[in-house]
Design a protein around this motif. Structure first.
Motif, PDB file in Angstrom:
ATOM      1  N   VAL A  41      -1.460  -0.799   0.750  1.00  0.00           N
ATOM      2  CA  VAL A  41      -2.584  -1.440   0.063  1.00  0.00           C
ATOM      3  C   VAL A  41      -2.869  -2.784   0.722  1.00  0.00           C
ATOM      4  CG1 VAL A  41      -3.331  -2.437  -2.128  1.00  0.00           C
ATOM      5  CG2 VAL A  41      -2.016  -0.305  -2.098  1.00  0.00           C
ATOM      6  N   ASP A  42      -4.095  -2.988   1.066  1.00  0.00           N
ATOM      7  CA  ASP A  42      -4.536  -4.252   1.649  1.00  0.00           C
ATOM      8  C   ASP A  42      -4.924  -5.172   0.495  1.00  0.00           C
ATOM      9  OD1 ASP A  42      -5.423  -6.274   3.227  1.00  0.00           O
ATOM     10  OD2 ASP A  42      -7.204  -5.212   3.959  1.00  0.00           O
ATOM     11  N   LYS A  43      -3.932  -5.883   0.019  1.00  0.00           N
ATOM     12  CA  LYS A  43      -4.104  -6.655  -1.215  1.00  0.00           C
ATOM     13  C   LYS A  43      -5.261  -7.646  -1.104  1.00  0.00           C
ATOM     14  CE  LYS A  43      -0.951  -9.671  -3.870  1.00  0.00           C
ATOM     15  NZ  LYS A  43       0.394 -10.253  -3.681  1.00  0.00           N
ATOM     16  N   ASN A  44      -5.309  -8.356   0.010  1.00  0.00           N
ATOM     17  CA  ASN A  44      -6.364  -9.363   0.119  1.00  0.00           C
ATOM     18  C   ASN A  44      -7.578  -8.843   0.891  1.00  0.00           C
ATOM     19  OD1 ASN A  44      -5.355  -9.264   2.657  1.00  0.00           O
ATOM     20  ND2 ASN A  44      -4.820 -11.433   2.812  1.00  0.00           N
ATOM     21  N   ALA A  45      -7.579  -7.538   1.153  1.00  0.00           N
ATOM     22  CA  ALA A  45      -8.757  -6.878   1.722  1.00  0.00           C
ATOM     23  C   ALA A  45      -9.265  -7.546   2.990  1.00  0.00           C
ATOM     24  CB  ALA A  45      -9.865  -6.793   0.667  1.00  0.00           C
ATOM     25  N   ASP A  46      -8.362  -8.000   3.843  1.00  0.00           N
ATOM     26  CA  ASP A  46      -8.835  -8.584   5.095  1.00  0.00           C
ATOM     27  C   ASP A  46      -8.684  -7.601   6.255  1.00  0.00           C
ATOM     28  OD1 ASP A  46      -6.121  -8.514   5.389  1.00  0.00           O
ATOM     29  OD2 ASP A  46      -5.891 -10.620   5.974  1.00  0.00           O
ATOM     30  N   GLY A  47      -8.397  -6.373   5.952  1.00  0.00           N
ATOM     31  CA  GLY A  47      -8.347  -5.367   7.011  1.00  0.00           C
ATOM     32  C   GLY A  47      -7.030  -5.316   7.757  1.00  0.00           C
ATOM     33  N   VAL A  48      -6.149  -6.242   7.454  1.00  0.00           N
ATOM     34  CA  VAL A  48      -4.850  -6.287   8.140  1.00  0.00           C
ATOM     35  C   VAL A  48      -3.755  -6.231   7.078  1.00  0.00           C
ATOM     36  CG1 VAL A  48      -3.363  -7.646   9.657  1.00  0.00           C
ATOM     37  CG2 VAL A  48      -5.839  -7.723   9.955  1.00  0.00           C
ATOM     38  N   ILE A  49      -2.722  -5.458   7.367  1.00  0.00           N
ATOM     39  CA  ILE A  49      -1.564  -5.468   6.470  1.00  0.00           C
ATOM     40  C   ILE A  49      -0.556  -6.455   7.045  1.00  0.00           C
ATOM     41  CG2 ILE A  49       0.329  -4.108   5.522  1.00  0.00           C
ATOM     42  CD1 ILE A  49      -2.346  -3.258   4.430  1.00  0.00           C
ATOM     43  N   ASN A  50      -0.306  -7.515   6.302  1.00  0.00           N
ATOM     44  CA  ASN A  50       0.730  -8.446   6.734  1.00  0.00           C
ATOM     45  C   ASN A  50       1.423  -9.007   5.499  1.00  0.00           C
ATOM     46  OD1 ASN A  50      -1.019 -10.340   5.689  1.00  0.00           O
ATOM     47  ND2 ASN A  50      -1.781 -10.995   7.683  1.00  0.00           N
ATOM     48  N   GLU A  51       2.267 -10.016   5.713  1.00  0.00           N
ATOM     49  CA  GLU A  51       3.129 -10.453   4.625  1.00  0.00           C
ATOM     50  C   GLU A  51       2.343 -10.908   3.389  1.00  0.00           C
ATOM     51  OE1 GLU A  51       2.355 -14.053   7.174  1.00  0.00           O
ATOM     52  OE2 GLU A  51       2.911 -11.980   7.550  1.00  0.00           O
ATOM     53  N   ARG A  52       1.084 -11.246   3.578  1.00  0.00           N
ATOM     54  CA  ARG A  52       0.283 -11.681   2.426  1.00  0.00           C
ATOM     55  C   ARG A  52      -0.081 -10.518   1.508  1.00  0.00           C
ATOM     56  NH1 ARG A  52      -1.519 -13.852   6.874  1.00  0.00           N
ATOM     57  NH2 ARG A  52      -0.952 -16.004   7.294  1.00  0.00           N
ATOM     58  N   ASP A  53       0.165  -9.326   1.961  1.00  0.00           N
ATOM     59  CA  ASP A  53      -0.190  -8.157   1.154  1.00  0.00           C
ATOM     60  C   ASP A  53       0.980  -7.631   0.341  1.00  0.00           C
ATOM     61  OD1 ASP A  53      -2.907  -7.926   2.021  1.00  0.00           O
ATOM     62  OD2 ASP A  53      -2.115  -7.343   3.980  1.00  0.00           O
ATOM     63  N   ARG A  54       2.051  -8.393   0.307  1.00  0.00           N
ATOM     64  CA  ARG A  54       3.223  -7.870  -0.403  1.00  0.00           C
ATOM     65  C   ARG A  54       3.105  -8.094  -1.910  1.00  0.00           C
ATOM     66  NH1 ARG A  54       8.527  -9.466   2.954  1.00  0.00           N
ATOM     67  NH2 ARG A  54       7.524 -11.489   3.202  1.00  0.00           N
TER      68      ARG A  54
HETATM   69 CA   LIG Z   1      -4.290  -7.985   4.157  1.00  0.00          CA
END
Ligand SMILES: [Ca+2]
Ligand SMILES: [Ca+2]
Lengths: 1106, 356, 515
Positions: free
Chosen positions: A915-928
């Protein structure tokens, strides 16, 4: 006052059992007395000059027994009464003795019959003359004959297990027949509380008690194992089932970020979990679990995590010696191990994983055919564990008492073989105990309790984690030994787990403990006692490890370094207490006051030597031998002391309104002057509704009580001397491939390592409220209790995450706040039928903690399996990506977010989508996300017992309703880190035609990066219900037993861990936790299944007494 | 575990062959890097995972029940193509009975497999090859003679080669300074061959200079190629001790011998470990390489009186310590033994252990 | 009981700093944290010289090399803290050393010089990896650490140079220490680090100035060690080429990283540091020609014949004769199917190559080694001088003879074509030669990653496949086994991101560009 209430039950007139209801308004007393005579069959005897029976009264009772009726009627009138035979004798307060029969002074026989509540003769009832050694027991028809010396003042005591003991004054009778009633535990039961005992009905705090029955006849090796599931919110978890492994104990869950272990008090002396695990289970009389502030505040600064009060058995006064033997012999079998695939399946899956990862297949069509047709090799896991390993325990005790002295002497021996193959690995324990109390004179009592324990653990000299990991990872392509018996080295390993077990040397732990106390108790006044106690626990620990070098020739393997390690440690914990106890009762008021002082100290000294390159056969030093200074030391340990004042006041009005206040004032050496002393008070109140008239008329309510408490509790469990910076000389950090102190010119030099410190640290304080209710229905056959609690812990000591630029570990600060909330209920139902007797006890509890404040500083631990401390969520919540299924096609990938941690965001169909939590198109630590809570919720236990004639049967189910377990490493990832592990669970892998697979597409190496990122895909539901124990027993009929000179003989079959219901189907035990009792993690070994498996035990037991 | 386990092995056979087109004619040039590309339609696995391919070749009249050759496709069987070098195709043509300089047809098809489920395609194509210029006739036997050889110039005692595969001859022998020739028969009407660098030629002779050394000569008449390398050492590897035993001295006629080797089994709880194999050290243009010879079987039992001679036959094996080892017979323990390694044309390469 | 307890097995801050040993012990700890074996060896896997097969060992350096990492990466998070932990230890010492009574004043100055060098060494790595970083020159409180801002790289460099100038001024030359003090920081080390920094910044004149101090003996007494392989052998520790080395002591202070790069049969653990084919190809032929030079005589079928002699003491390849500690030898086989060290064995090197350099045959059976790790050696001074001269257009045969020639002679080249300067070379030719020379001379010494970053060639050499030996289908990359696909984004990857953890705990920390 009044007297004689007990004799109510001595009446031969059956109508005495009948309850009385009277409702009169403004009528003469004589009218009421007439009604009572009619209803009860008793007649009044009184002097007209003393009692004015014409006095007009208004009187109402509903469904009360005779005694209660008389009390309600006469007490307000100032008239006292006594009941003798079928007469009720009334007298004015000032009048003198009534007439009594003549007094006999020579032995005089009394006969009678004891009946049960159904009117049947009750055999085997002990009848003794109070204060003497004269005794007998009833025959098959419940009849008895006993001689008394004093027919006037003698009192007979009738006792029988499961029935309320009766004390019947003889009062000149020659025949005394009684009816015994099953004990209504809730009314008669006495509970051990801090520094005292109390009637359960008068408790205003939340206390669960565990009686010896719950610990008996279970094929477990420690008390702690037996405690699991026996009391609500007493949560026992295991990190390993290895013989001698310690278990986690938590009461009401987790309330602090620091040490969550409860205080353990054994026979009044603060102790520790190590002693509890070593105690002989057969020596335990009862265990009280103090849960709320009301019950535990008297233990002050160490009570925030709850208190376990353990009481050991004593002999009884004037009892002839009883010798008891209990023995269990059985076998353990490992359960819950990963399920391997065949060599052929392995080769097929390996090819698939390689190809999916962009590599060429390893096995050709010819190879696959050859592997398929080859004789299968045994799985390594089957080779390193025995099918069955013996387990046995034997206990022998003698107890009894003379007129003034009671004694208990016990000996115990327990032997649990390890399930590991190898030279007789296992755990042996020897226990010895003497508990002696003697009455020196009318006012002075003294006693000594002394227990000795030896724990002897013999195990392999390696690390279980890696032995199991090695054994479970190697595919069945390779034999564990070659055709001539050499240990094989498989291509993905540098050692052989079987060789480590069989040839790798041993480690022995030989730990001796002396625990005990001596006490003296002086009655200064009738109601004032002073008790002095000195006790403690002395441990001597010895660990000897001799790791042998293993020669794998002609193969090439590691394990070539031998060494010996010899560790010795002595710890001494002492405690001196002085307690004054005052109890007074006047009219309807009962008051108790207790005050005391306690002083505790602890010291620890240890040393270790480690020698490399010793003789590989015997371990002695040779010219090659070198002392390893990195791991050789002697330490004068870290002492601590604790001085305390404590007290309690309780008050009740007619046992109807109950009040209590407790406090403790503690001073601890763990804090700097000025922050040292802490005050921990509690107040509580209870109301027994059954004492009110509106409930007293409802027959089925034996006892209904509501109660509430508030209090403050403390926690001081941190390492000593954290208030000042310490400078050590041994390296404190052995990471980064380095070990040891620095050196110049190839000579080692000492370092100086500064610990972080904070002079301001002080107590953690928990504020706790508890409201509860106890309801005893059906004359005590059905007991129900419920508690709700809420706890806020403030000033929690923790090392707050600090920026790296600080350059050191964070100093401990009182910074965090955690809330913990929960409830618990328990239910007991006894049903005695004509043939079958049933007993059901059940408990269910919940707790949920939430971090309230960590000053906004989050702490994340771990890599692929991460846990977080974050405000608003439970402590050490699992933290990671949230998965949303598997990518099924390229379009989904095209349109999906790109994982930043995967080179070029390269994922393939069959990979996990996050799930891309912040919907920025990238999965990174901010999406945890916070994805789970590792601590158990909805813990439960259920025991059912059945007796039929001389047979008994019981089972015990224990479980957890909700818990998350994060799995990592080889437990989920096929070919983890390029190893060869594949298990049955991986067969259900994603392929284009298996879109609903439980496992993503098979990959290996770098191609696994996306799928093994920490996510809820690998978070499992570790809820379970487990059939923990089953027993079927047979007791020899008394008549037969007596014939062969025994009091009792019971044989039984018992089994432990026989059946488990769980969603987890990958071979991992849902019960095993990766955390210790304070949620410190075990480095992920549990998450990857690198543990000694849980054991099933089948055993045969025998109990004999004579 | 004797079934497929839980692996779904259902696949479709290859339903279409793409290349080379049927009856393609190829003039083989095995000395070059030239190759022929085989390609076919992919097979489908029911579970959507990988299928492995093998291309099988047979004689024109064959039905693939006994194919002359089988080869996994590119990338270890993964690709639906096979890049087959002319060199290999030349060998296959030879197996298919097409003589050098001859033209002939070879049938081929594709076997798709998933685990033990192998499906041969119904489709068959033919490829026609012309074998290269070279030896019109591959000799049935081959001998070496000349003053550089062990047998000298006496034709009658010329040393015979072992034919390892059709058209490929091998000989372990010593050569000294002088010349030698290769001949196809001792009787009259001999054909004569010689070695020129890596080339095998008709007629001529080959000159040897320098010290006497032991060589391995390998000649491939299919490809007219020759290789000569020095065998600098032969050793017995005693696996349990990870040690080399005995000094093997070249005795002539492809025989090395080590005498009075004290054989002591490595004591173990079950008795003794007695496994061994052989290492040859080969010198090829300054580079040393080791070549291992051992048993055809991965694991062996101790030989007994009834053990057939084939037990001692030696084949190339890997350098693993233990695999493909021989075992000494039980009575050899604590005895001196004479051990001979026999690599000549009198029979399969073998060895002999004589307990003294 | 008495509540006023004191620990009896250690000192507390109340009793510390009252004797000279206290200062020296703290200094020892500063040294201990100066650098570590993991970073030293695994740095090679960040470059095109080696591949880290493991996702666990070496703090997962593999993912950095692949360009698949973010601000939470373990190595990037840990290294930040590692250096500040070292800096704090130095600051504790520097802040308190003046309190210590009874300390010889010269010794006091030396202690300060050593500590300031170590601090500079930390900041050197901090700024090379992260660019702008907080400058901490005192013992911080927690609050202070939560509010730091990043100092500009210029300020950091100035700070480093100030510390190094101080150290160079007060520290003894290598010859002035007694034998017992071998391993301490010297004047030469301070100057060499300063030169390395200047070189990374391209301030070439400064490099030349410092190099000349080495040539004229002002910096100490240094020469190349007699043979290349011997430089890294335990029996030659403290040889005349060593300018700075991280100290290890057999048994008492060891590192165990060699188990990750030795042949599997020696490392006895899963191999994780594997030399790449690209590094192997960088070794010249022994005639001085690159292998892709048609005249070089390179034979792809016998690739390990007649190569740069350093190749044989650095790389283990198929057919390598391995010398065992007991004096025996055996042949390492890495071709597929050739046993434990084979390229197709899961636990073995995925490239078919291992490292031989830094093999300590005296290590214990668990491969714990007491062999010092050389952080700066004299060969680097020679090559940085050569590079500086060439950068300034001052390269000539004289420079060649004083640098490249003696390095190659020492390496074991004998062919004049490899040893002599060719006047036909232009500046770019020489640059290429020098860069390649650094690559092979310092293989497995952790310098390559810094070189490809300062030369700005990372986007060229860290993009695409790296390879192992030639065992595959000729149709793919000419048969060289594809081992790992890497990517490097020059718009962001030249600096590591400021760790997410640090930015979470200190809102004042800014991000690096494009992270
Ligand atoms: Ca993201
Ligand atoms: Ca050293």
């Amino acid at each position: 006052g009044y007297e004689g209430n007990a004799s109510i039950y001595s009446s031969q007139n059956g109508s005495a059992k009948k309850n009385i209801s009277i409702d009169v308004k403004d009528e003469p007393l004589s009218t009421v007395m007439d009604r009572i005579e009619k209803l009860s069959g008793y007649s009044f005897i009184y002097s007209n000059s003393a009692i004015d029976v014409s006095k007009r009264i208004t009187f109402q009772v509903k469904n009360q027994n005779l005694e209660n009726t008389l009390r309600r009627l006469f007490l307000p009138l100032g008239v006292s009464f006594s009941v003798v035979k079928d007469k009720i004798i009334l007298k004015a307060p000032a009048t003198s003795h009534i007439d009594v029969p003549a007094k006999y002074t020579t032995a005089y026989p009394i006969i009678g019959q004891v009946r049960d509540e159904l009117g049947e003769g009750l055999p085997g009832v002990t009848v003794i003359v109070k204060g003497t050694t004269m005794g007998t027991s009833t025959d098959a028809n419940g009849k008895y004959t006993i001689n008394v010396n004093d027919t006037l003042d003698a009192v007979l005591i009738f006792s029988f297990i499961g029935y309320s003991t009766l004390e019947i004054p003889v009062r000149g009778r020659t025949e005394i027949s009684v009816s015994m009633k099953p004990s209504v535990e809730s009314l008669a039961e006495v509970v051990v509380v801090g520094y005292a005992t109390q009637k359960r009905i008068n408790l205003t705090g939340s206390v669960s008690t565990i009686e010896e029955e719950a610990l008996e006849s279970k094929p477990v090796t420690t008390v702690v194992q037996a405690l699991q599931g026996t009391a609500p919110n007493l949560i026992i978890q295991q990190q390993s089932s290895e013989p001698g492994a310690q278990l986690n104990i938590n009461i009401r869950g987790i309330g602090t970020l620091g040490d969550n272990s409860p205080l353990i008090v054994i026979d009044g002396i603060p102790s520790n979990a190590g002693v509890l695990s070593s105690i002989n289970p057969n020596d335990i009389e009862s265990i009280s679990v103090l849960k709320d502030a009301a019950s535990s505040a008297i233990y002050g600064s160490r009570s925030a995590n709850g208190v376990l009060l353990v009481t050991t058995k004593q002999g009884s006064l004037s009892t002839k010696p009883v010798v008891t033997y209990n023995g269990i012999y059985g076998f353990q079998a490992p359960t819950f191990t990963q399920k391997p695939v065949s060599a052929y399946e392995f080769a097929m899956l390996k090819n698939e994983a390689l190809v999916n990862s962009g590599q060429a297949p390893q096995f050709s069509p010819d190879d696959l055919t050859r592997i398929h047709n080859a004789k299968p090799n045994a799985w390594y896991m089957d080779e390193i564990f025995k099918d069955k390993a013996a387990q046995q325990s034997h206990n022998l005790s003698v107890s009894g008492g003379s007129e003034n002295t009671t004694y208990l002497i016990s000996l115990g021996r327990m032997n649990q073989s390890s399930s590991f193959v190898g030279p007789n690995y296992g755990y042996e324990r020897t226990n010895a105990r003497t508990n002696i109390t003697t009455r020196i004179n009318d006012r002075l009592k003294a006693g000594i309790m002394l227990a000795y324990t030896n724990n002897h653990i013999k195990e392999h000299a390696h690390t279980t984690e890696f032995i199991v990991a090695d054994a479970s990872r190697i595919p069945r392509l390779y034999p564990i030994k070659d055709s001539v018996g050499n240990y094989n080295i498989a291509p993905t390993s540098s050692s052989n787990p079987l060789a480590k077990l069989e040839k790798g040397g041993i480690r022995t732990h030989d730990n001796d403990n002396f625990s005990g106390n001596i006490f003296a108790e002086l009655n200064i006044l009738k109601d004032l006692k002073i008790r002095g106690v000195f006790g403690g626990s002395l441990w001597n620990y010895q660990t000897y490890e001799f790791r042998k070098a293993i020669n794998y020739l002609p193969y090439i393997g590691g394990d070539g370094q031998n060494f010996i390690k010899d560790y010795n440690s002595k710890t001494l914990q002492t405690n001196a207490q002085l307690v004054a106890d005052y109890k007074v009762t006047f009219n309807d008021h009962a008051i108790g006051v207790l005050g005391g002082y306690s002083s505790e100290g602890y010291t620890e000294n240890n040393n270790q030597i480690r020698k490399l390159n010793v003789d590989n056969e015997f371990g002695f030093s040779t010219s090659e031998t070198e002392i390893d200074s990195r791991e050789s030391y002697n330490r004068r340990g870290t002492p601590w002391t604790l001085n305390s004042f404590f007290g309690r006041v309780n008050y009740n009005f007619r046992e109807k309104y109950l009040f209590e206040a407790n406090f403790r004032y503690d001073g601890s050496s763990r804090f700097a002057k000025g922050n040292r002393w802490g005050f921990f008070p509690s107040v509580s109140a209870g109301w027994r509704l059954t004492e009110e008239e509106f409930l007293s008329s409802i027959k089925s309510f034996a006892n209904v009580k509501v109660r509430a408490s508030w209090g403050k509790l403390g926690n001081q469990n941190i390492d000593p001397f954290q208030y000042t910076s310490n400078i050590r000389n041994l390296p404190d950090n052995l990471e980064y491939g380095n070990s040891g102190n620095y050196g110049f010119n190839n000579n080692s030099v000492a370092g100086a390592y500064f610990s972080s410190s904070n002079p301001d640290i002080t107590w953690e304080t928990s504020t706790m409220i508890d409201v509860g209710a106890e309801i005893d229905l059906l004359d005590g056959a059905l007991l129900f209790s419920y508690d709700y609690f809420k706890k806020r812990t403030e000033d929690i000591l923790l090392d707050l995450a600090v920026p790296g630029a600080y350059g050191a570990d964070a100093p401990v600060v009182n910074a965090a706040v955690v809330d913990n909330e929960g409830w618990e209920m328990s239910l007991t139902y006894n049903r005695k039928g004509a043939v079958l007797n049933h007993r059901i006890t059940a408990n269910l509890a919940d707790n949920l903690n939430a971090v309230v404040d960590v000053k906004g500083k989050e702490t994340i631990e771990g890599g692929d399996r991460a846990v977080i401390i974050r405000e608003g969520f439970p402590i050490k919540s699992y933290y990671g990506y949230r998965s949303e299924g598997l990518y099924q096609n390229l379009t989904e990938i095209e349109e999906g977010p790109k994982p930043g941690f995967v080179a070029n965001g390269a994922v393939s169909p069959g990979d996990i989508r996050y799930v891309d939590k912040n919907a920025d198109g990238v999965i990174n630590e901010r999406d945890r996300f916070v994805i789970g809570n590792p601590f158990p919720r909805y813990t439960f236990g259920l025991t059912y017992g059945l007796t039929w004639k001389n047979f008994d049967f019981s089972f015990f189910i224990q479980g957890v309703g909700k818990r998350n377990l994060y799995l990592r490493g080889e437990s989920v990832e096929a070919f983890h880190n390029n190893w060869e592990n594949v298990y049955e669970q991986h067969l259900d892998r994603w392929t284009p035609t298996n879109p609903d697979a439980t496992y993503p597409r098979l990959t290996i190496g770098t191609a696994s990066t996306n799928n093994n990122a920490g996510s809820d895909y690998w978070l499992l539901n570790a809820a379970y219900a487990r059939l923990k124990n089953v027993q079927i027993g047979y007791s020899l009929p008394n008549s037969l037993a007596n014939k062969i000179g025994l009091n009792n003989l019971r044989v039984y079959l018992t089994g432990q861990n026989l059946l488990t219901v769980t969603e987890m189907n990958n071979g991992y035990d849902p019960e095993i936790s990766e955390f210790n009792s304070s949620l410190a993690t075990s480095d992920g070994k549990v998450n990857s299944g690198r543990v000694y498996p849980n054991l099933k035990v089948y055993a045969l037991g025998v109990d004999i007494s004579f | 575990d004797d079934d497929n386990g839980s692996i779904d092995t259902k696949i479709t056979p290859v339903n279409s062959l793409f290349a080379p087109e049927d009856n393609l004619f190829v003039k083989l040039a095995p000395a070059t890097e030239a190759s022929v590309l085989f390609e076919w339609e992919q097979s489908k696995a029911e579970d959507g995972t990988l299928v492995l391919y093998e291309v099988v070749f047979d004689v024109e009249s064959g039905d693939f029940s006994k194919p002359v050759y089988k080869m996994v496709s590119d990338n270890k069987g993964l690709e639906n193509i096979l890049t087959l070098g002319h060199k290999d195709l030349n060998r296959i043509a030879n197996f298919a009975g097409i003589p050098a300089l001859g033209v002939g047809k070879i049938k081929w098809t594709v076997i798709a497999s998933k685990g033990i489920n192998a499906k041969r395609s119904e489709l068959v194509r033919t490829i026609e090859v012309e074998r290269p210029d070279g030896f019109a006739e591959i000799p049935a036997d081959l001998y070496v003679t000349g003053d550089a050889t062990e047998a000298g110039t006496d034709l009658a005692s010329a040393i015979k080669f072992t034919q390892t595969t059709p058209g490929v001859f091998e000989l372990y022998t010593s050569l000294k300074a002088g010349t030698y020739q290769l001949i196809n028969r001792i009787a009259e009407n001999r054909k004569v061959y010689s070695i020129d660098g890596a080339q095998l030629k008709e007629n001529g002779s080959t000159t040897v200079s320098g010290d006497t050394k032991v060589y391995r000569i390998r000649l491939d008449f299919n490809n007219a190629s020759a290789s000569i390398v020095e065998v600098s050492k032969v050793e017995l590897w005693f696996a349990p001790n990870a040690a080399y035993w005995g000094t093997f001295i070249y005795k002539g006629n492809g025989i090395w011998e080590a005498s009075n080797v004290p054989v002591v089994f490595r004591p173990e709880s079950w008795g003794g470990d007695e496994r061994y194999k052989f290492k040859f050290t080969i010198k090829d243009g300054g580079q040393e390489k080791e070549e291992w010879f051992g048993s055809v079987k991965l694991d062996n039992s101790r030989p007994e009186n009834s053990t057939p001679a084939s037990y001692w036959f030696m084949v190339p094996v890997d350098n693993s310590a233990f695999d493909y080892t021989f075992k000494f017979t039980g009575t050899a323990d604590n005895k001196n033994c004479d051990i001979s390694v026999i690599f000549n044309a009198s029979g399969p390469y073998t060895h002999e252990v004589i307990i003294k | 009981e008495d509540l006023d307890l004191v620990p009896t097995d250690r000192e507390t801050e109340e009793t510390f700093w009252d004797k000279p040993e206290d200062a020296l012990n703290v200094l020892n700890t500063c040294y201990e944290y100066m650098y570590n074996a993991e970073y030293f060896f695994f740095n090679e896997t960040l470059s095109d010289n080696a591949f880290n097969k493991s996702e666990v060992d070496g703090s997962n350096s593999r993912n950095i090399a692949e360009g698949s990492y973010d601000a939470s990466h373990a190595r990037i998070t840990n290294e930040w803290s590692f250096h500040y932990a070292g800096i704090r230890k130095c600051n504790i010492l520097l802040q308190n050393v003046d309190r210590v009574e009874g300390l010889d004043e010269a010794l006091r100055e030396r202690i300060k010089g050593e500590a300031r060098f170590i601090r500079a060494f930390h900041y050197f790595h901090m700024t090379v990896w992260y660019g702008d970083v907080p400058l901490v020159d005192n013992v911080l409180s927690v609050e202070e650490s939560q509010n730091l801002t990043r100092a500009s790289q210029i300020d950091v460099i100035n700070f480093i140079n100030t510390d190094l100038d101080f150290a160079a001024r007060v520290l003894p030359k290598n010859t002035a220490y007694t034998a017992d003090d071998r391993g301490r920081v010297t004047k030469g080390a301070a100057l060499a680090l300063k030169a390395r920094l200047a070189q990374y910044l391209g301030t070439w004149s400064s490099v030349i100035t410092i190099a000349e101090q080495f040539f004229n003996g002002e910096a100490g007494n240094y020469t190349l060690f007699g043979n290349y392989a011997g430089v890294f052998k335990p029996q030659n520790e403290f040889n005349q080429e060593v300018i700075l080395d991280l100290q290890y002591v057999p048994v008492q202070r060891t590192h165990d990283i060699q188990r990750f790069f030795l042949p599997k049969t020696e490392g006895k653990l899963v191999t994780s540091i594997a030399p790449t084919q690209e590094l192997v190809d960088a070794y010249l032929m022994n005639n001085g020609m690159a292998i892709n030079n048609p005249a070089s005589g390179y034979n792809e079928a016998a690739p390990y014949v007649n190569r740069d002699p350093r190749f044989y003491s650095t790389i283990v390849y198929d057919g390598y004769e391995w010398q065992k500690p007991d004096g025996t030898s055996y042949t390492i086989r890495t071709l597929p199917g050739m046993g434990a060290n084979s390229i197709d064995n899961n636990d073995a090197s995925p490239t078919g190559y291992y490292f031989a350099k830094y093999y300590d045959h005296t290590a214990d059976a668990d491969n714990r080694s007491g062999l010092n790790l050389i952080l700066i050696r004299y060969a680097e001074i020679l090559l940085m001088y050569a590079e500086a001269k060439n950068a300034l257009g001052q390269f000539d045969v004289g420079v060649w003879d004083n640098t490249m020639k003696i390095i190659r002679q020492r390496a074991g080249f004998t062919d004049a074509a490899a040893l002599e300067f060719n006047s036909a070379w232009n500046q770019q030719d020489v640059e290429e030669i020098l860069r390649n020379e650094r690559r092979v001379e310092f293989a497995l010494e952790g310098l390559r990653i810094f070189d490809i970053r300062r030369w700005r060639i990372a986007e060229d050499v860290m993009n695409g496949w790296i390879h192992g030996m030639r065992v595959g289908d000729a149709s793919i990359d000419n048969g060289y086994k594809r081992v790992d696909f890497r990517s490097f984004d020059p718009s962001k990857h030249y600096l590591w991101p400021v760790p997410q953890r640090e930015r979470d705990l200190n809102k004042n920390l800014s991000k690096n560009p494009n992270w």
